[in-house]
Design a protein around this motif. Structure first.
Motif, PDB file in Angstrom:
ATOM      1  N   GLY A 192       1.005  -1.271  -0.092  1.00 48.03           N
ATOM      2  CA  GLY A 192      -0.057  -0.036  -0.085  1.00 48.03           C
ATOM      3  C   GLY A 192       0.861   1.156  -0.029  1.00 48.03           C
ATOM      4  O   GLY A 192       0.309   2.377  -0.260  1.00 48.03           O
ATOM      5  N   VAL A 195       1.581   1.585  -4.187  1.00 48.31           N
ATOM      6  CA  VAL A 195       0.519   1.093  -4.938  1.00 48.31           C
ATOM      7  C   VAL A 195      -0.817   1.795  -4.775  1.00 48.31           C
ATOM      8  O   VAL A 195      -1.077   2.002  -3.523  1.00 48.31           O
ATOM      9  CB  VAL A 195       0.074  -0.295  -5.186  1.00 48.31           C
ATOM     10  N   ALA A 196      -1.325   2.436  -5.935  1.00 49.96           N
ATOM     11  CA  ALA A 196      -2.808   3.391  -5.594  1.00 49.96           C
ATOM     12  C   ALA A 196      -3.524   3.006  -6.801  1.00 49.96           C
ATOM     13  O   ALA A 196      -3.179   3.029  -7.907  1.00 49.96           O
ATOM     14  CB  ALA A 196      -2.162   4.607  -5.306  1.00 49.96           C
ATOM     15  N   ARG A 197      -4.621   2.789  -6.570  1.00 45.73           N
ATOM     16  CA  ARG A 197      -5.914   3.029  -7.616  1.00 45.73           C
ATOM     17  C   ARG A 197      -6.053   4.211  -7.815  1.00 45.73           C
ATOM     18  O   ARG A 197      -6.417   4.909  -6.926  1.00 45.73           O
ATOM     19  CB  ARG A 197      -6.941   2.001  -7.256  1.00 45.73           C
ATOM     20  N   GLY A 198      -6.026   4.558  -9.127  1.00 48.07           N
ATOM     21  CA  GLY A 198      -6.579   5.866  -9.538  1.00 48.07           C
ATOM     22  C   GLY A 198      -5.539   7.102  -9.407  1.00 48.07           C
ATOM     23  O   GLY A 198      -4.390   6.574  -9.836  1.00 48.07           O
TER      24      GLY A 198
END
Length: 206
Positions: A192, A195-198
């Motif tokens: 985390g 890594v990131a969504r968006g």
């Protein structure tokens, strides 16, 4: 506790990943065992299959085996700290990258924005293959780049990326106490953390 056991217990993945990636680490305490060139070339074979932009394969490896006349030449550009332990390695290697490539259908070379990135992929393949074969590869940024270019005869148009020490993991008896205490696998950031969504998150600034 053995180093092998240490690796398994000190590195617990959050998600499923092959142990070859989790267990690889960079020791400094090499044994005096020599490495057969055919074994070393197996590591280069793994590097050969790394991905690269336009399949340009910009990586170039120069190597010297301990005991060969070239070994001292390869050792010389390293900073003193790295020379002290790397002189015990079975092989010293410099990874270079070619800065230009000729794209398919073109006749003129152009700058490759990913020459270093692609060569890094080859290094990762090399290091993981070394681990799979029971050896260890320790990459180093601590060296005089200009001196390395000079003593190795590297022409313009090539970048000297990293130096690499390869050997069989030993007991570290030749290491000073401070380094011997550090002779264990290091931890890694949580998934985390990188890594990131968006869109770009504020936490990435840290």
């Amino acid at each position: 506790m053995t180093i092998e056991k240490q690796v398994s217990t000190s590195r617990a993945p959050e998600y499923q990943a092959d142990r070859i990636f989790v267990d690889r680490w960079s020791p400094r305490g090499f044994s005096r065992e020599e490495i057969p060139e055919t074994v070393l070339h197996g590591f280069f074979e793994a590097a050969r299959w790394a991905p690269s932009a336009f399949n340009s394969q910009p990586w170039r490896f120069l190597y010297a085996l301990r005991g060969q006349p070239e070994f001292e030449t390869f050792l010389a550009p390293l900073i003193a700290f790295n020379q002290d332990w790397a002189r015990h390695a079975a092989a010293l290697i410099y990874l270079l990258s070619k800065k230009e490539f000729t794209a398919p259908g073109k006749s003129e070379p152009q700058f490759s924005r990913t020459h270093s990135f692609d060569s890094g992929a080859a290094w990762a393949n090399f290091a993981n293959q070394a681990t799979a074969a029971g050896w260890a590869a320790h990459g180093m940024s601590g060296f005089d780049v200009e001196k390395a270019k000079a003593v190795l005869g590297v022409p313009d148009g090539f970048a000297v990326e990293i130096a690499i020490a390869v050997g069989r993991k030993g007991d570290g008896a030749h290491l000073p106490p401070a380094l011997l205490q550090r002779e264990q696998p290091s931890s890694r950031s949580a998934v985390g953390a990188f890594v990131a969504r968006g869109l770009f998150p504020e936490r990435f600034r840290g």
